[in-house]
Design an enzyme around this catalytic site. Sequence first.
Site, PDB file in Angstrom:
ATOM      1  CB  THR A 156     -13.226  21.846  55.853  1.00 17.05           C
ATOM      2  OG1 THR A 156     -11.894  21.788  56.381  1.00 17.05           O
ATOM      3  CG2 THR A 156     -13.778  23.243  56.086  1.00 17.05           C
ATOM      4  CD  GLU A 157     -11.159  17.539  58.938  1.00 18.10           C
ATOM      5  OE1 GLU A 157     -11.456  18.219  57.930  1.00 18.10           O
ATOM      6  OE2 GLU A 157     -10.266  16.681  58.916  1.00 18.10           O
ATOM      7  CG  ASN A 158     -11.093  24.566  58.989  1.00 17.45           C
ATOM      8  OD1 ASN A 158     -11.339  23.633  58.221  1.00 17.45           O
ATOM      9  ND2 ASN A 158     -10.800  25.773  58.568  1.00 17.45           N
TER      10      ASN A 158
END
Lengths: 223, 243
Positions: free
Chosen positions: A48-50
């Site tokens: 996930t990007e975060n």
Amino acid sequence: MTAKLTNNQIAWRAAQDITDGAYVNLGIGFPEKVAQYQPPGREAIFHTENGILNFGEAPPQGEEDWDLINAGKRPVTLKPGASFFHHADSFAMVRGGHLDVAILGAYEVAENGDLANWSTGPKGVPAVGGAMDLVHGAKRVAVITDHVTKDGKPKLVKRCTLPLTGVGCVTRVYTSLAVIDIEGGRFVLREKLPSLSLDALQAATGAELLVSGPVIDLIVPEL
Amino acid sequence: MDKTVANLATAVAGIEDGMTVMIGGFGGAGSPIELIHALIDRFRATGHPKDLTIINNNAGNGHVGLAALIEAGMVRKLVCSFPRSADPVVFTDLYLAGKIELELVPQGTLAERIRAGGAGIPAFYTPTSFGTDLAKGKPVAEFEGRSYVQERWLRADVTLVKAETADPQGNLTYRAAARNFNPLMCMAAAETVVQASRVVPAGDIDPESVVTPGIFVQKVIECANPQQEEDLNRANAVYPGVA
């Protein structure tokens, strides 16, 4: 047009192509469903990007940890072997070619591989998030989508009319009617619902479908 | 060396009218709510700081934290990737009324621009946004047969972030995905201000575990049991609330 796959069934079909141990990013919303349908014995590692690798499903209600969320800002859990990292490393994984697959939603996909999935036009507040980054760098960028819009218009088109997310980036499209590869600037039909004629599928598609090999029956369990 | 400060007001005292301020966090994770609210308190008491340019991934949610800062009228421009949220009404209304400026940046480009700012790299090339509306007006170059867009660094006057553990020298660790943009933003500002849930003596953070080395940090304030944006929004909280 009568029979078509549900979103769960499209997600199931896309999940069958994810190999064991693959590093995978699923777009926010519909693509997240793909994680539920991994074939037994295979375990992908989700990014996930975060800043999390190897996260799992949502925790039970009341057990949310709001420092443990996905890019859609929904709570997740960790699997053994998970890791945290900052945003620059996260997008180094994306652009640096380290992800095996990114599966994204679409407003339009063009036969040249162009994708439009971030903006429906100049109205309202524009928001792009990580969409434009994700279409670059993953070894395979696939799209899952209904074959046509709610108004029955083709989402697979000759050229996108909506603002582009990326140029020439999509290599496979899983739709409610078919599985289509993008090769050499053309849509190449790989699988279609057995009840659907080639003519009917072509009529629902905004660019020519090339048939260059056997077309396999797209058979998906009831979900 | 002791970078700890006595109170929240002192922590945010360096922010002046017209400054560029990076605020850490992705949604509520890593968002320095107490520092943001201290800044709002100062504005309500003195009318300053205003006309701020804020750099964050989002545009706030509900009526607390970053959304409350925008709602207070302190923000002239926002640089972000995703100005939508479950309750984006504060930013949306101002934006549609033409009262706040938006620079929309793809999320990975935003992260790298901030990293570049902290690393002294004024520009770099990325494949992201090539051929799209967000690349308009930017130089393009071809490397080994692929096209790339030139992006500029982002730097700030002040950065505000939340960390999990800090020591008086400014060494930091983060909690889970609350790390996100925070280590990058710490590098990219003239003054980095950290609210930490725990401040421990120097030496208590294992050097192997330090995520942000203290060289990137100027001020540290302990905020035990920090508020979390998601919890506040579930309680329909409004900052500063009804007096």
